[in-house]
Design an enzyme around this catalytic site. Sequence first.
Site, mmCIF file in Angstrom:
data_model
loop_
_atom_site.group_PDB
_atom_site.id
_atom_site.type_symbol
_atom_site.label_atom_id
_atom_site.label_comp_id
_atom_site.label_asym_id
_atom_site.label_seq_id
_atom_site.Cartn_x
_atom_site.Cartn_y
_atom_site.Cartn_z
ATOM 1 N N TRP A 74 -21.487 -20.606 -5.143
ATOM 2 C CA TRP A 74 -21.173 -21.425 -6.358
ATOM 3 C C TRP A 74 -22.151 -22.216 -6.951
ATOM 4 O O TRP A 74 -22.434 -22.119 -8.142
ATOM 5 C CB TRP A 74 -19.667 -22.026 -5.982
ATOM 6 C CG TRP A 74 -18.611 -21.219 -5.812
ATOM 7 C CD1 TRP A 74 -17.991 -21.475 -4.548
ATOM 8 C CD2 TRP A 74 -17.973 -20.273 -6.334
ATOM 9 N NE1 TRP A 74 -16.911 -20.515 -4.399
ATOM 10 C CE2 TRP A 74 -16.944 -19.746 -5.532
ATOM 11 C CE3 TRP A 74 -18.376 -19.703 -7.687
ATOM 12 C CZ2 TRP A 74 -16.189 -18.696 -5.958
ATOM 13 C CZ3 TRP A 74 -17.626 -18.740 -7.985
ATOM 14 C CH2 TRP A 74 -16.420 -18.280 -7.056
ATOM 15 N N ASP A 125 -20.097 -30.447 -8.767
ATOM 16 C CA ASP A 125 -18.883 -29.435 -8.677
ATOM 17 C C ASP A 125 -18.061 -29.945 -7.529
ATOM 18 O O ASP A 125 -18.436 -29.711 -6.557
ATOM 19 C CB ASP A 125 -19.373 -27.983 -8.737
ATOM 20 C CG ASP A 125 -18.350 -27.080 -8.327
ATOM 21 O OD1 ASP A 125 -17.135 -27.474 -8.251
ATOM 22 O OD2 ASP A 125 -18.521 -25.863 -8.165
ATOM 23 N N LYS A 131 -7.002 -25.825 -6.186
ATOM 24 C CA LYS A 131 -7.165 -26.580 -4.769
ATOM 25 C C LYS A 131 -6.313 -27.582 -4.508
ATOM 26 O O LYS A 131 -5.201 -27.367 -4.110
ATOM 27 C CB LYS A 131 -8.678 -26.657 -4.072
ATOM 28 C CG LYS A 131 -9.392 -25.326 -3.695
ATOM 29 C CD LYS A 131 -9.877 -24.557 -4.690
ATOM 30 C CE LYS A 131 -11.113 -23.836 -4.573
ATOM 31 N NZ LYS A 131 -10.986 -22.544 -5.036
#
Length: 357
Positions: free
Chosen positions: A102, A169, A193
Amino acid sequence: MLKVHNFSAGPCILPNEVFHKSAESILNFNKSGLSLIEISHRSKDFVEVMDEARNLVKEILSVPETHDVLFLQGGASLGFLMSAYNLMGSNKTGGYLVTGSWAKKAAKEASFMGNSIVVGSSEDKNFSYIPKGYEIGDNMDYFHVTSNNTIFGTQIKDFYNGDVPLACDMSSDIFSRKIDVKNFDLIYAGAQKNMGPAGTTLYIFNKDILGKSTVPIPTMLDLKTHSEKDSMFNTPPVFAVYASMLTLKWLQSNGGLNHIEKQNQLKAELLYNQIDNSSLFSGTANREDRSIMNVTFSLENENLNETFNNMLAHANINGLVGHRSVGGYRASMYNALPIESVQVLVDVMKELEIKKG
Ligand code: PMP
């Protein structure tokens, strides 16, 4: 109903009461006789939801007055691009700590409008550690990190605290531990999440960054657009925001970050202890960089995978398969996962040890 222990990496387990209340809102929102998804996002009832969701984020994370909180769309993947657009300054350069796939994707987006410099990378060892001792130059407009590497099971424990604006992030560990929001110029996180269902992305940023970018930003990607309209520039993802608000309420009424951080540590200790004391399993991530959210491990003897998989299925354990780029197993233990589920997993591992160890 069948009790399933859900270790899914995301979308993932949410508190049961959130499932119930959000289901009810689809049929009869606030006892209005109308569904949440058939009313105007400008109605008083929904504006209250958005305000409450933003306020809960501020309260739970102790967001300082300098910062704003928005619920937008596009996922964290659009956040890769939006963070670069909004933070590019006179150097047209962002520094990136590449700690996983990511993070690597985030670094790529910056190169669409400027220079993207990799200040450190752990790709040499399949992202099994967090690089340390890197240098952040004053030729960088910002420094971007990924707090928790969902796929590889590593997590940053100490954040950079220098002069260059920090972007992060935080998709897979926001609300799992205390953080000092004022150290970050920009935080973004996909909801799916610890916060709610997929469909909304949280942005927390220092209002000072607004309007300072040196690259022209398309309207929808400019945080200023959304900040000026209190997160209601266009139609927000009403259901995702509502369910996120309920999850944040659950977190706040269950002791907030103090409590959840302790719980998350207990869960992580329970599982890592089992891995470390086992003759069959080994952890994939560097010990000091281990994530308390995503625990990656594997069976040293792959011939035992099938037996273990059958035992997991028998114990109603779901979502334990590792990401294809790491292999093995990954136990994602987000806020709503009860410690009892971790105990069930540990018991299965112990049973395998007795049978095959
Ligand atoms: N960053 C991290 C750390 C992630 O774990 C994920 C997805 N799980 C993403 C970014 C991408 O998020 P999205 O699917 O919301 O674009």
